[in-house]
Write an enzyme that holds these catalytic residues in place. Sequence first.
Site, PDB file in Angstrom:
ATOM      1  N   ASN A 260       0.807  -1.221   0.000  1.00 24.38           N
ATOM      2  CA  ASN A 260       0.000   0.000   0.000  1.00 24.38           C
ATOM      3  C   ASN A 260       0.843   1.274   0.000  1.00 24.38           C
ATOM      4  OD1 ASN A 260      -2.296  -1.477  -0.283  1.00 24.38           O
ATOM      5  ND2 ASN A 260      -2.881  -1.409   1.889  1.00 24.38           N
TER       6      ASN A 260
ATOM      7  N   ASP B 288      -7.245  -4.577   7.698  1.00 29.35           N
ATOM      8  CA  ASP B 288      -6.593  -5.543   6.802  1.00 29.35           C
ATOM      9  C   ASP B 288      -5.997  -6.738   7.560  1.00 29.35           C
ATOM     10  OD1 ASP B 288      -7.293  -3.885   4.757  1.00 29.35           O
ATOM     11  OD2 ASP B 288      -5.278  -3.101   4.371  1.00 29.35           O
TER      12      ASP B 288
ATOM     13  N   CYS C 187     -10.631  -5.017  -4.284  1.00 30.30           N
ATOM     14  CA  CYS C 187     -11.339  -6.014  -3.472  1.00 30.30           C
ATOM     15  C   CYS C 187     -12.781  -5.594  -3.254  1.00 30.30           C
ATOM     16  CB  CYS C 187     -10.652  -6.156  -2.112  1.00 30.30           C
ATOM     17  SG  CYS C 187      -9.096  -7.031  -2.197  1.00 30.30           S
TER      18      CYS C 187
ATOM     19  N   ARG D  40     -17.430   1.377  -1.836  1.00 36.39           N
ATOM     20  CA  ARG D  40     -16.110   2.020  -1.744  1.00 36.39           C
ATOM     21  C   ARG D  40     -16.193   3.373  -2.454  1.00 36.39           C
ATOM     22  NH1 ARG D  40     -11.121  -2.148  -2.202  1.00 36.39           N
ATOM     23  NH2 ARG D  40     -10.120  -0.442  -1.089  1.00 36.39           N
TER      24      ARG D  40
ATOM     25  N   ARG E  28      -2.376 -10.630  -5.764  1.00 34.65           N
ATOM     26  CA  ARG E  28      -2.338  -9.173  -5.954  1.00 34.65           C
ATOM     27  C   ARG E  28      -1.458  -8.496  -4.909  1.00 34.65           C
ATOM     28  NH1 ARG E  28      -7.388  -6.931  -4.715  1.00 34.65           N
ATOM     29  NH2 ARG E  28      -6.014  -5.157  -4.544  1.00 34.65           N
TER      30      ARG E  28
END
Length: 425
Positions: free
Chosen positions: A23, A307, A117, A122, A399
């Site tokens: 990230n 996460d 995802c 979102r 990913r």
Amino acid sequence: MEKFIVEGPAKLVGTVNISGAKNAAVGILPATLLVKGKCHLENVPDISDMRSYYTILESLGAKIEYINKNELIIDNTNIKSAIASYELTSKFRASYYLLGALLGRFNEVEIGLPGGCNLGARPIDQHIKVFEKLGAKIDVRSGRVYASKTSKLKGTSIFLDVVSVGATINAILAATLAEGTTIIENVAKEPHIVDIASFLNSMGANIKGAGTDVIKIVGVEKLEQKSSYSIIPDQIEAGTFMVAAAATKGDVIINNCIPKHLEPITAKLREAGVTVIEQDSLVHVKMDKKAKPFSIKTMPHPGFPTDMQPQMCILLALASGTGMIVENIWESRFQYTDELIKMGADILCKGNTAIVTGVDKLYGAPVIAHDLRAGAAMIIAGLVAEGKTEITHINHILRGYEDIVGKFLKLGANIKYISEGDTDD
Ligand code: EPZ
């Protein structure tokens, strides 16, 4: 269909090296677009989200020299276009950073509405608010986002309505080359935000306050990279291996990590009775008994990271009592619990809460990786379960985790990658 086959139960023992943070990397790569020249990046994770990004940047005119799988030099001198392929950008979430970065250089930018995802709604309203406050015009139609400006973006004060990692990073990217000073309040404080700001500052940007609630950016004329930049280690990959070590009652050294970034995870593991020893750039995780039940409420950093929520659920699913998980960030992050129930877990979900009662054993089953972190949780579940677990939809896992099979194999797991067309015998 591509899949992982995991044979359990396993006890993980050994050392695992953590890769660069996904990230952070997915923000730093587009940030290189702010430099009309070369950037040298190290500790870049070798994951499919990054490979998608390379293809996008190359299609815009970037030249990338791949030094090895974790190091590259990207030359963005001749970016010709700011219209990014719909097919490529709509596949993953972090493509929205192209908006902030390309607006620093071009007047017209276009990307596909970001995918990624499936974690429920979102929205990108906060990103749009940031760009509009800085003077851009945003249009969302036909599955695309169009951003335009008629002159340089202008620094201003922005108060985010929700603490958003993506909107914070996009605001930093867009304001770096803007005219004047931008102050952003109620920002996200994740380690990757600090890393992206450090990367930009190392090239002459003037960003202060990253890692606190308020970020101040004084716009600069241009950026220039003078030395290479190494991306921070992945907090969530490290956390995933910490939980895998604890859940398998193993003994694992998680190397090349930043223990400070892992504090919310370390604290929760210790509450569960796990031994976590922190040293400079490693944590040593040991466990030899059933976990004590615990509860989690996911929160923006420095709270417990969403996460890591699915992975922690495996530890709770085998704990000596009942605990609770409250998911405060993503509305559909409990899809994986149906898969755990197939394996024998006792989980009751209502709204954003899961009540988890520890059972004696989980049993291998065919399961789906609903998203990236749910997929990581399925691997841990397969490791602790008795028998064979077959995990499909593993593209989600690939990913975001570099060489996940190789890393688990090195710790003694019995895990296999089956590519499309192969059989598993
Ligand atoms: C980032 O997503 C991460 N992705 C996610 O990691 C992570 O789960 C999330 O931050 C939270 O930590 C990347 O960094 C690429 P947000 P992001 O904007 O930026 C609401 C993984 O597994 N919101 O911080 O998309 C939103 O609905 C992934 O690695 C708005 O309402 O998350 C959510 O409830 C999955 N409007 C909350 O804010 C907006 O404009 C936090 O989202 C933006 C967000």
